[in-house]
Design a protein around this motif. Structure first.
Motif, PDB file in Angstrom:
ATOM      1  N   ASP A  32       0.858  -1.183   0.000  1.00 44.79           N
ATOM      2  CA  ASP A  32       0.000   0.000   0.000  1.00 44.79           C
ATOM      3  C   ASP A  32       0.895   1.233   0.000  1.00 44.79           C
ATOM      4  O   ASP A  32       2.014   1.193   0.528  1.00 44.79           O
ATOM      5  N   ALA A  33       0.411   2.329  -0.558  1.00 45.28           N
ATOM      6  CA  ALA A  33       1.197   3.568  -0.634  1.00 45.28           C
ATOM      7  C   ALA A  33       1.575   4.107   0.746  1.00 45.28           C
ATOM      8  O   ALA A  33       2.531   4.854   0.872  1.00 45.28           O
ATOM      9  N   GLN A  34       0.823   3.740   1.781  1.00 46.82           N
ATOM     10  CA  GLN A  34       1.125   4.210   3.129  1.00 46.82           C
ATOM     11  C   GLN A  34       2.100   3.302   3.888  1.00 46.82           C
ATOM     12  O   GLN A  34       2.490   3.619   4.995  1.00 46.82           O
ATOM     13  N   ASP A  35       2.483   2.170   3.307  1.00 45.00           N
ATOM     14  CA  ASP A  35       3.360   1.224   3.993  1.00 45.00           C
ATOM     15  C   ASP A  35       4.716   1.848   4.306  1.00 45.00           C
ATOM     16  O   ASP A  35       5.268   2.608   3.497  1.00 45.00           O
ATOM     17  N   ASP A  55       7.061   9.449   3.094  1.00 46.69           N
ATOM     18  CA  ASP A  55       7.562  10.808   2.827  1.00 46.69           C
ATOM     19  C   ASP A  55       9.049  10.955   3.146  1.00 46.69           C
ATOM     20  O   ASP A  55       9.601  12.049   3.061  1.00 46.69           O
ATOM     21  N   GLY A  56       9.715   9.855   3.518  1.00 46.16           N
ATOM     22  CA  GLY A  56      11.139   9.885   3.817  1.00 46.16           C
ATOM     23  C   GLY A  56      11.482  10.059   5.287  1.00 46.16           C
ATOM     24  O   GLY A  56      12.640   9.946   5.682  1.00 46.16           O
ATOM     25  N   THR A  57      10.474  10.336   6.131  1.00 53.26           N
ATOM     26  CA  THR A  57      10.708  10.485   7.560  1.00 53.26           C
ATOM     27  C   THR A  57      11.204   9.156   8.142  1.00 53.26           C
ATOM     28  O   THR A  57      10.627   8.117   7.884  1.00 53.26           O
TER      29      THR A  57
END
Length: 186
Positions: A3-6, A32-34
């Motif tokens: 999923d894109a949120q993984d 987002d790289g965090t």
């Protein structure tokens, strides 16, 4: 399925590693790289629980002391899936026989839930066990001391209504079992 949120797992180290409980420290990257470091996860084996019914329609419950709460509570029968269990059905049949002395004509898987997906990795798998017949005495582990209770559907509903089932995964199993057997409606 991705999923894109993984999150991406960058590193993982065990900080506690015993057979029934493992804890690890993960280093992860969000989409987002965090970087999330540390993120702690507790690992348990999967669990199996049953809404267990005798041949005459009584619900089999167990009563036992639970150290985490420091009190004796009423639960559904079930337990850990062992490495030696071929599958979930074998695991719940074993647990039911060990804890209650009952065998069952029919088992139906009715779903799985996570106790806390934010910090634990395991699932609890629910079954309806029907046609229960007592064939033996309990075969409990050294640390187990369970009393088997036979209850009517109405008594179980009363326990739930009065918030007397303290173990949330067991309450879930009862609610799903009551729904699946037509003893409760949405």
């Amino acid at each position: 399925m991705q999923d894109a949120q993984d999150w991406k797992l960058l590193d993982s180290k065990y900080i506690f590693n015993e057979p029934w409980l493992k804890a690890r420290r993960d280093r992860c990257e969000m989409p987002d790289g965090t970087i999330v470091d540390p993120y702690y996860v507790v690992e348990y084996p999967d669990w199996v629980n049953a809404f267990a019914l005798t041949k005459d329609g009584q619900v089999i419950m167990v009563k036992q002391f639970r150290q985490g709460l420091g009190k004796t509570i009423i639960e559904v029968p079930g337990g850990c899936v062992d490495d030696t269990d071929a599958d979930l059905e074998v695991a719940i049949r074993r647990e039911l026989l060990e804890e209650t002395g009952y065998v069952f004509d029919k088992l139906t898987a009715i779903g799985s839930v996570s106790a806390n997906a934010g910090t634990t990795n395991n699932l609890t798998h629910f079954f309806i066990a029907e046609g229960g017949e007592k064939i033996s005495e309990q075969s409990l582990d050294d640390h187990e001391d369970l009393e088997v209770l036979l209850m009517s559907i109405d008594e179980v509903k009363s326990l739930l209504k009065n918030h007397e089932v303290w173990q949330s995964l067991h309450a879930n199993c009862l609610f799903y079992g009551l729904l699946a057997t037509g003893h409760m409606q949405w």
